[in-house]
Design a protein around this motif. Structure first.
Motif, PDB file in Angstrom:
ATOM      1  N   VAL A  99       0.841  -1.202   0.000  1.00 18.55           N
ATOM      2  CA  VAL A  99       0.000   0.000   0.000  1.00 18.55           C
ATOM      3  C   VAL A  99       0.874   1.249   0.000  1.00 18.55           C
ATOM      4  CG1 VAL A  99      -1.638   1.335   1.385  1.00 18.55           C
ATOM      5  CG2 VAL A  99      -2.005  -1.103   1.022  1.00 18.55           C
ATOM      6  N   GLY A 100       1.944   1.252   0.803  1.00 22.09           N
ATOM      7  CA  GLY A 100       2.838   2.415   0.859  1.00 22.09           C
ATOM      8  C   GLY A 100       3.545   2.683  -0.452  1.00 22.09           C
ATOM      9  N   ILE A 101       4.061   1.640  -1.073  1.00 19.81           N
ATOM     10  CA  ILE A 101       4.757   1.801  -2.353  1.00 19.81           C
ATOM     11  C   ILE A 101       3.785   2.281  -3.432  1.00 19.81           C
ATOM     12  CG2 ILE A 101       5.896   0.515  -4.217  1.00 19.81           C
ATOM     13  CD1 ILE A 101       7.169  -1.225  -1.984  1.00 19.81           C
ATOM     14  N   THR A 102       2.582   1.683  -3.462  1.00 20.32           N
ATOM     15  CA  THR A 102       1.580   2.078  -4.453  1.00 20.32           C
ATOM     16  C   THR A 102       1.150   3.529  -4.261  1.00 20.32           C
ATOM     17  OG1 THR A 102       0.796  -0.201  -4.542  1.00 20.32           O
ATOM     18  CG2 THR A 102      -0.665   1.492  -5.425  1.00 20.32           C
ATOM     19  N   ALA A 103       0.903   3.912  -3.022  1.00 19.02           N
ATOM     20  CA  ALA A 103       0.502   5.297  -2.749  1.00 19.02           C
ATOM     21  C   ALA A 103       1.609   6.274  -3.138  1.00 19.02           C
ATOM     22  CB  ALA A 103       0.150   5.464  -1.275  1.00 19.02           C
ATOM     23  N   GLN A 104       2.843   5.920  -2.844  1.00 16.52           N
ATOM     24  CA  GLN A 104       3.967   6.790  -3.198  1.00 16.52           C
ATOM     25  C   GLN A 104       4.049   6.980  -4.710  1.00 16.52           C
ATOM     26  OE1 GLN A 104       7.751   5.182  -2.098  1.00 16.52           O
ATOM     27  NE2 GLN A 104       8.854   7.046  -2.570  1.00 16.52           N
ATOM     28  N   MET A 105       3.888   5.904  -5.467  1.00 20.31           N
ATOM     29  CA  MET A 105       3.952   6.014  -6.926  1.00 20.31           C
ATOM     30  C   MET A 105       2.777   6.808  -7.479  1.00 20.31           C
ATOM     31  SD  MET A 105       5.443   2.379  -8.303  1.00 20.31           S
ATOM     32  CE  MET A 105       4.028   1.454  -7.788  1.00 20.31           C
ATOM     33  N   TRP A 106       1.556   6.543  -7.003  1.00 20.61           N
ATOM     34  CA  TRP A 106       0.380   7.223  -7.529  1.00 20.61           C
ATOM     35  C   TRP A 106       0.393   8.703  -7.188  1.00 20.61           C
ATOM     36  CZ3 TRP A 106      -4.922   5.074  -8.727  1.00 20.61           C
ATOM     37  CH2 TRP A 106      -4.822   3.851  -9.379  1.00 20.61           C
ATOM     38  N   ILE A 107       0.749   9.038  -5.983  1.00 22.37           N
ATOM     39  CA  ILE A 107       0.780  10.454  -5.596  1.00 22.37           C
ATOM     40  C   ILE A 107       1.857  11.197  -6.390  1.00 22.37           C
ATOM     41  CG2 ILE A 107       1.270  12.038  -3.691  1.00 22.37           C
ATOM     42  CD1 ILE A 107      -0.073   9.902  -1.850  1.00 22.37           C
ATOM     43  N   GLY A 108       3.027  10.578  -6.536  1.00 20.39           N
ATOM     44  CA  GLY A 108       4.094  11.195  -7.326  1.00 20.39           C
ATOM     45  C   GLY A 108       3.696  11.394  -8.777  1.00 20.39           C
ATOM     46  N   MET A 109       3.063  10.390  -9.371  1.00 17.25           N
ATOM     47  CA  MET A 109       2.641  10.518 -10.765  1.00 17.25           C
ATOM     48  C   MET A 109       1.492  11.515 -10.910  1.00 17.25           C
ATOM     49  SD  MET A 109       4.714   8.944 -12.568  1.00 17.25           S
ATOM     50  CE  MET A 109       3.870   9.163 -14.102  1.00 17.25           C
ATOM     51  N   PHE A 110       0.631  11.619  -9.909  1.00 14.17           N
ATOM     52  CA  PHE A 110      -0.433  12.609  -9.948  1.00 14.17           C
ATOM     53  C   PHE A 110       0.144  14.019  -9.966  1.00 14.17           C
ATOM     54  CE2 PHE A 110      -3.247  15.488  -7.580  1.00 14.17           C
ATOM     55  CZ  PHE A 110      -4.328  15.491  -8.442  1.00 14.17           C
ATOM     56  N   ILE A 111       1.104  14.266  -9.087  1.00 13.08           N
ATOM     57  CA  ILE A 111       1.744  15.587  -9.033  1.00 13.08           C
ATOM     58  C   ILE A 111       2.462  15.878 -10.349  1.00 13.08           C
ATOM     59  CG2 ILE A 111       3.558  16.931  -7.889  1.00 13.08           C
ATOM     60  CD1 ILE A 111       2.721  15.459  -5.279  1.00 13.08           C
ATOM     61  N   LEU A 112       3.172  14.886 -10.879  1.00 14.99           N
ATOM     62  CA  LEU A 112       3.877  15.060 -12.147  1.00 14.99           C
ATOM     63  C   LEU A 112       2.891  15.318 -13.295  1.00 14.99           C
ATOM     64  CD1 LEU A 112       6.656  15.034 -13.493  1.00 14.99           C
ATOM     65  CD2 LEU A 112       6.336  12.589 -13.866  1.00 14.99           C
TER      66      LEU A 112
END
Length: 104
Positions: A70-83
């Protein structure tokens, strides 16, 4: 003399090649989402089920693994959302459709 709107239109054709920033189907539930969650992630679903249903069972380790996923997925999704938002503002002149207004 050339007007400012004419210059803006010409530059928009050069920069965007006729494509709008929010043109077409955008947002979360599209074909790629169903493909990823329904097909690509099946091995991950099997792995997580095996943590809790297989032998030997260790619930605390299984929950730790789920927490990491969950942590890894959230980190990737939030980062890609910001990008995605940054790319939309810089290259397409506005926020992506779920955040900004619909296309032109």
């Amino acid at each position: 003399m050339i007007s400012a709107p004419a210059i803006a239109t010409a530059l928009s054709q050069i920069m965007y090649h006729g494509y709008g920033g929010t043109e077409g189907l955008t947002g979360f539930p599209n074909i790629g989402t169903y493909l990823i969650f329904g097909v690509v992630l099946v091995p991950v679903y099997v792995m997580v089920a095996a943590w809790f249903l297989g032998e030997p069972r260790d619930t605390s380790t299984g929950l730790l693994g789920v927490g990491y996923l969950v942590g890894i997925t959230a980190q990737m999704w939030i980062g890609m959302f910001i990008l995605t938002v940054i790319i939309g503002i810089v290259f397409y002149g506005g926020m992506p459709e779920p955040l900004g207004s619909p296309g032109p």
